[in-house]
Design a protein around this motif. Structure first.
Motif, PDB file in Angstrom:
ATOM      1  N   LYS A 114       8.514  -6.925  -1.098  1.00  0.00           N
ATOM      2  CA  LYS A 114       7.517  -6.340  -0.590  1.00  0.00           C
ATOM      3  C   LYS A 114       6.284  -5.799  -1.466  1.00  0.00           C
ATOM      4  O   LYS A 114       5.335  -6.292  -1.440  1.00  0.00           O
ATOM      5  N   SER A 115       7.012  -5.089  -2.533  1.00  0.00           N
ATOM      6  CA  SER A 115       5.851  -4.634  -3.489  1.00  0.00           C
ATOM      7  C   SER A 115       5.186  -5.912  -4.137  1.00  0.00           C
ATOM      8  O   SER A 115       4.103  -5.746  -4.358  1.00  0.00           O
ATOM      9  N   THR A 116       6.024  -6.806  -4.682  1.00  0.00           N
ATOM     10  CA  THR A 116       5.634  -8.014  -5.086  1.00  0.00           C
ATOM     11  C   THR A 116       4.611  -8.747  -4.358  1.00  0.00           C
ATOM     12  O   THR A 116       3.639  -9.164  -4.963  1.00  0.00           O
TER      13      THR A 116
ATOM     14  N   GLY B 217      -1.222  -0.378   0.917  1.00  0.00           N
ATOM     15  CA  GLY B 217      -0.681   0.793   0.596  1.00  0.00           C
ATOM     16  C   GLY B 217       0.871   0.366   0.299  1.00  0.00           C
ATOM     17  O   GLY B 217       1.419  -0.437   1.007  1.00  0.00           O
ATOM     18  N   ASP B 218       1.381   0.810  -0.769  1.00  0.00           N
ATOM     19  CA  ASP B 218       2.785   0.664  -1.211  1.00  0.00           C
ATOM     20  C   ASP B 218       3.599   1.839  -0.838  1.00  0.00           C
ATOM     21  O   ASP B 218       3.644   2.708  -1.823  1.00  0.00           O
ATOM     22  N   GLU B 219       4.224   1.943   0.158  1.00  0.00           N
ATOM     23  CA  GLU B 219       4.900   3.272   0.608  1.00  0.00           C
ATOM     24  C   GLU B 219       3.873   4.557   0.410  1.00  0.00           C
ATOM     25  O   GLU B 219       4.497   5.380  -0.225  1.00  0.00           O
ATOM     26  N   PRO B 220       2.949   4.502   0.897  1.00  0.00           N
ATOM     27  CA  PRO B 220       1.832   5.640   0.861  1.00  0.00           C
ATOM     28  C   PRO B 220       2.556   7.096   1.275  1.00  0.00           C
ATOM     29  O   PRO B 220       1.848   7.861   0.772  1.00  0.00           O
TER      30      PRO B 220
END
Ligand SMILES: Nc1ncnc2c1ncn2[C@@H]1O[C@H](COP(=O)(O)OP(=O)(O)OP(=O)(O)O)[C@@H](O)[C@H]1O
Ligand SMILES: [Mg+2]
Length: 250
Positions: free
Chosen positions: A43-45, A165-168
């Protein structure tokens, strides 16, 4: 609807490890996308490869029709500064600056708006997110929720086309999560496209579409339609999402 983002055959390897495996999807202007999936699914990648914080190994990323996947670093940084906003699990605000200075800083770095416009816009954003009273505070002296609101203001100061947003809400409690998500939904209603990675089902119900990643592939997607508070009270939206996630083996 106009396409704002198009991801074509996106692959990302870290040395011999294939992390993203031929990802294809399109995002319409004004959409709110949530990306879910197990830890390590990429996901982050995916977020970083789309936004140029990391480079895809293969494939293309089109932002408003323009291929940004092969831009030089400097040009890519310009696109990120002017067209994209980012929020992370931790606010990443600079420690020696006030809340307000942190928010205006990317505005001053960009040539997109005049200084006065940036100041005005920052004031409006702080008002909208309820942090005007802590504008001059040192970032060590405000709450986690206030920090994350400030991070949202900073992400929006250059009026980006798309907010990532990455796990905001990953570090927030449930009531602060709700407040932050209300803000993100409001920003989205005003027209900013939103794409966030989350593990939190409640957060994902705020999206219009949920993409599920499995081992670096898009396994499935669920169309929830635009979020509105009243509909969510009936919890049918959450139920649909839960059932779908169960089907994904989440
Ligand atoms: N810089 C890197 N170098 C090598 N491998 C990496 C790098 N970044 C990520 N990976 C690997 O890529 C895979 C996907 O990582 P990623 O961070 O995208 O997962 P994720 O879905 O965001 O997970 P989480 O939910 O835990 O944040 C993992 O196996 C990870 O170990
Ligand atoms: Mg991650």
């Amino acid at each position: 609807m106009k396409t704002i983002l198009e991801v074509q055959n996106l692959c990302k390897n870290y040395e011999d490890t294939k992390v993203l495996n031929n990802i294809n999807f399109k995002v319409d202007e004004g959409e709110f996308i949530a990306i879910m999936g197990q830890s390590g699914s990429g996901k982050s990648t995916l977020l970083y490869s789309i936004s140029g914080m990391d480079r895809p190994t293969k494939g293309n990323v089109l932002l408003s029709g323009k291929d940004i996947s092969n831009l030089e670093d400097e040009k890519m940084a310009e696109v990120r500064l002017n067209k994209m906003g980012f929020i992370f699990q931790n606010s990443h605000l600079l420690k020696n600056l006030s809340i307000r200075d942190n928010i205006v800083l990317p505005g001053f770095k960009s040539a997109k708006l005049l200084r006065d416009e940036i100041n005005q816009h920052a004031d409006k954003l702080m008002e909208k997110t309820g942090i005007t009273s802590v504008a001059t505070h040192d970032i060590k002296k405000v709450s986690g929720g206030q920090l994350q609101r400030a991070a949202i203001c900073r992400a929006l100061v250059n009026q980006p086309d798309i907010l990532f947003g990455d796990e905001p809400t990953g570090s927030l409690n449930s009531s602060t999560t709700k407040e932050v998500m209300d803000i993100i939904n409001a920003i989205n209603r005003e027209g900013t496209t939103v794409m966030i990675v989350t593990h939190d089902v409640k957060v994902a119900t705020r999206a219009g579409r949920v993409i599920f990643l499995l081992d670096g592939n898009i396994h499935d997607e669920l169309l929830l339609g635009k979020y509105n508070e009243d509909e969510n009270k009936s919890s049918s939206r959450e139920k649909r999402l839960f059932e779908w996630l169960e089907k994904q083996g989440f």
